[in-house]
Design a protein around this motif. Structure first.
Motif, PDB file in Angstrom:
ATOM      1  N   SER A  33       0.815  -1.213   0.000  1.00 15.85           N
ATOM      2  CA  SER A  33       0.000   0.000   0.000  1.00 15.85           C
ATOM      3  C   SER A  33       0.847   1.261   0.000  1.00 15.85           C
ATOM      4  O   SER A  33       0.373   2.333  -0.360  1.00 15.85           O
ATOM      5  N   ALA A  34       2.116   1.156   0.404  1.00 12.48           N
ATOM      6  CA  ALA A  34       2.979   2.337   0.509  1.00 12.48           C
ATOM      7  C   ALA A  34       3.796   2.610  -0.744  1.00 12.48           C
ATOM      8  O   ALA A  34       4.410   3.675  -0.867  1.00 12.48           O
ATOM      9  N   ARG A  35       3.809   1.674  -1.677  1.00 15.28           N
ATOM     10  CA  ARG A  35       4.686   1.803  -2.841  1.00 15.28           C
ATOM     11  C   ARG A  35       4.494   3.130  -3.587  1.00 15.28           C
ATOM     12  O   ARG A  35       5.461   3.829  -3.910  1.00 15.28           O
ATOM     13  N   ARG A  36       3.240   3.454  -3.884  1.00 13.57           N
ATOM     14  CA  ARG A  36       2.980   4.650  -4.688  1.00 13.57           C
ATOM     15  C   ARG A  36       3.439   5.921  -3.985  1.00 13.57           C
ATOM     16  O   ARG A  36       4.052   6.794  -4.605  1.00 13.57           O
ATOM     17  N   LYS A  37       3.121   6.031  -2.674  1.00  8.72           N
ATOM     18  CA  LYS A  37       3.527   7.224  -1.938  1.00  8.72           C
ATOM     19  C   LYS A  37       5.046   7.311  -1.799  1.00  8.72           C
ATOM     20  O   LYS A  37       5.617   8.404  -1.799  1.00  8.72           O
ATOM     21  N   LEU A  38       5.725   6.176  -1.654  1.00 11.61           N
ATOM     22  CA  LEU A  38       7.180   6.192  -1.534  1.00 11.61           C
ATOM     23  C   LEU A  38       7.847   6.708  -2.809  1.00 11.61           C
ATOM     24  O   LEU A  38       8.878   7.375  -2.756  1.00 11.61           O
ATOM     25  N   LYS A  39       7.241   6.402  -3.957  1.00  6.63           N
ATOM     26  CA  LYS A  39       7.805   6.854  -5.224  1.00  6.63           C
ATOM     27  C   LYS A  39       7.768   8.372  -5.369  1.00  6.63           C
ATOM     28  O   LYS A  39       8.590   8.958  -6.055  1.00  6.63           O
ATOM     29  N   LYS A  40       6.790   9.006  -4.746  1.00  2.17           N
ATOM     30  CA  LYS A  40       6.670  10.469  -4.832  1.00  2.17           C
ATOM     31  C   LYS A  40       6.774  11.108  -3.445  1.00  2.17           C
ATOM     32  O   LYS A  40       6.145  12.121  -3.164  1.00  2.17           O
ATOM     33  N   LEU A  41       7.601  10.516  -2.599  1.00  2.00           N
ATOM     34  CA  LEU A  41       7.762  11.006  -1.229  1.00  2.00           C
ATOM     35  C   LEU A  41       8.319  12.421  -1.225  1.00  2.00           C
ATOM     36  O   LEU A  41       7.970  13.232  -0.362  1.00  2.00           O
TER      37      LEU A  41
END
Length: 626
Positions: free
Chosen positions: A267-275
């Motif tokens: 679930s965190a992958r997308r947010k980590l990419k645009k952190l």
């Protein structure tokens, strides 16, 4: 398929249905189906044995081999029976031992069945094709080949079991957590008060490991980074109003900004990419107040709402401004444009108007500029005459002609009309294009349907600098035929964007302000706190479509919007770059789509057909020689 093979397959099919559908209850169909199936299997083998008794002695071997493989296939029922609860009970097995034995027997059942069935079917087919006299050696070789195939297929059953029991997931897709960009680092350095970043993640979390790769390199006196578990710090979680793990919380005094990342990796992958983007949004809200951007309306300008063509819609630009902590509002007659531009305006956008402004509106915009306002004026060929705004700055544009180029342009339709989609990487060293200038070898900007901006020498009260030029092969298409006409048209670099600075009359040090210079803070230190303007700042562009939804995401267009905004509003928080590891969407062109279509529909089938014909010809030539 002969009758013996048919009965064999139908018999086992009935047994399968009986066990699979009716084996778990007290249904009368269970014994009926199992008994009928077993009877058909036995009858099949009896038919083979009867035929063996009738043939000559030298023909008995294939039938005997068929009976052997038939017995192997029939023994699979024994393995199945041993794996049932009744079988393990009969053997005296209990608990885990019974479970393991049952699993092993049920895994062996399909393997043994295949090992007996495929060779049996192969032998029956060979005997059916040669009912009078067969060649035992060929029948045996065929049966052994079928046995090899059964062993190969049998590997699927234990593999399937192992995959089910030891389910593992491998993601071979590209993933990388974004790193802090130069803009984020500059924002941290310019902070007047330290900010605390509290990361709520369970101990040993994979997401926490990724978060650390971002925050640890930028942690310092101005950015205090902490890692806590929500369950172990309930008081802190309540204070920051965090309900669970998976949050990154930015706090400065009473101000708090929360970003939900997700506590599990998927679930965190997308947010980590645009952190990095999320980090900047939070810093902007904490480091400075919200700014105000106005867009003029009422003159058929580009707008963010409605069903307009994507080349006339600027919803993406509005989203970019909102993410940079700008409040976006309309500015028309109803909002007072006929009298005065609101004092809270940090920047005013004039985006490709098609209808003329009233004299009162022009006067209000000029007065706003003269008192130190910031304007971004994007003209559109064939649009409204903005000479009332441009002429006081010593600028003019040709709204009747567009620039064109025939060797390097952005392909959209695939036709000659794409020649007006100017693409360039010719940037000056001006601060409004500073990031683009540093990366000019890698990025460019698109100005579709642009005209050029001319400077009337000596008529500007301020300083005019060209910031973006076209490529040298560009010409001003005077006759609109999109073809270069030698003699009447000229290839050269044309001005696509200019920046104008004008000292504010009566402002402290206003007459000494130079373009690109930043006003000194009272204490001489960098700060995100706004100061009184000593000069007006204006950017004029020969195209408005560059900022449309269709083109803003092209290469450097988005960076152009941010750099221009940073310079216009003297907002140091926007300087530098943002890093992102988000997947880039594949853009399909007309030529590319056509290539895939014709390749799949014609080229590949023709290639396979050619290989097949070549193979047939080779076999014919070989047979003739032999």
């Amino acid at each position: 398929m002969n009758l013996a093979s048919f009965l064999w397959m139908v018999g086992f099919g009935l047994i399968y249905v009986g066990e699979r559908l009716f084996g778990g209850g007290e249904s009368t169909w269970h014994p009926v189906l199992d008994g009928s199936g077993l009877l058909l299997v036995v009858v099949s083998l009896a038919m083979i044995a009867a035929r063996r008794a009738r043939v000559d002695a030298d023909q008995k071997a294939p039938y005997g081999l068929a009976l052997i493989f038939g017995a192997v296939g029939l023994s699979s029922l024994l393995f199945y029976a041993l794996g049932t609860d009744g079988g393990t009970d009969a053997l005296g097995l209990e608990g885990e031992a019974a479970t393991r034995f049952g699993v092993a027997m049920h895994a062996l059942t399909p393997i043994v069945w295949l090992a007996g069935t495929l060779p049996l079917l192969s032998i029956n087919r060979a005997l059916a094709l040669s009912p009078v006299r067969s060649i035992p050696r060929l029948v045996r070789e065929g049966a052994l080949s079928a046995l090899a195939v059964s062993f190969a297929l049998s590997m699927l059953f234990p593999l399937n079991y192992l995959a089910h029991e030891h389910n593992k997931r491998w993601d071979l897709g590209y993933f990388k957590t974004a790193q802090a960009g130069s803009r984020t680092r500059a924002m941290i350095e310019a902070l007047d008060e330290p900010i605390t970043v509290t990361n709520f993640f369970p101990t040993g979390s994979d997401v926490e490991d990724e978060i650390r790769t971002y925050f640890d390199p930028i942690a310092g006196p101005k950015l205090d980074v902490r890692y806590v578990d929500h369950a172990l710090e309930p008081a802190l979680a309540e204070e920051l109003k965090v309900r669970d793990n998976g949050y990154v919380v930015f706090s400065k005094g009473e101000q708090v900004e929360r970003v939900k990342i997700g506590k599990d990796f998927d679930s965190a992958r997308r947010k980590l990419k645009k952190l990095d983007q999320e980090m900047q949004k939070a810093l902007l809200k904490l480091a400075r107040g919200q700014k105000k951007a106005y867009f003029t309306v009422g003159h058929d300008e580009m707008y963010w709402r409605g069903d307009a063509d994507k080349t006339r819609k600027i919803n993406t630009l509005k989203q970019v401004l909102t993410s940079l902590n700008y409040k976006v509002d309309e500015l028309g007659l109803a909002e007072g444009l006929g009298d005065r531009v609101p004092d809270d305006a940090d920047v005013v956008f004039i985006m490709g108007p098609m209808k003329p402004f009233l004299d009162e509106e022009i006067a209000a915009l000029n007065a706003y500029r003269e008192r130190g306002g910031a304007l971004l004026v994007a003209v559109e060929p064939g649009g409204a005459d903005l000479s009332g705004i441009l002429a006081p700055m010593g600028l003019s544009v040709d709204l009747d002609s567009r620039l064109a180029i025939d060797n390097y342009y952005l392909k959209v339709t695939g036709g000659p009309g794409d020649r007006v989609n100017i693409v360039t990487n010719k940037f000056s060293s001006h601060p409004s294009v500073t990031t683009l200038s540093r990366n000019s070898s890698q990025v460019g900007v698109a100005f579709p349907g642009a005209t050029h901006i001319a400077e009337d020498a000596g008529s500007s009260p301020g300083k005019v600098q060209t910031t973006i030029r076209s490529l040298s092969a560009t010409w001003l298409d005077l006759d609109g035929d999109l073809e270069f006409d030698e003699g009447t048209e000229q290839r050269k670099q044309y001005s696509l964007a200019v920046a104008v600075t004008t000292p504010v009359q009566g402002a402290p040090n206003g007459s000494d302000a130079e373009d690109g210079d930043e006003p000194d803070d009272a204490d001489g230190a960098d700060s995100l706190i706004d100061s009184e303007p000593t000069e007006s700042r204006v950017i004029v562009m020969g195209d408005a479509s560059w900022a449309s939804d269709l083109f803003l995401l092209y290469s450097g267009n988005g960076q152009l919007a941010v750099d221009a905004l940073s310079w216009l509003t003297e907002d140091k928080a926007l300087e530098g770059e943002t890093t992102s590891e988000e997947d880039v969407k594949i853009q399909h062109t007309k030529e590319g789509q056509g290539l895939w279509f014709y390749g799949a529909a014609a080229f590949v089938p023709l290639a396979l057909l050619s290989l097949g014909l070549g193979r047939l010809r080779y076999r014919k030539i070989r047979s003739r020689r032999s």
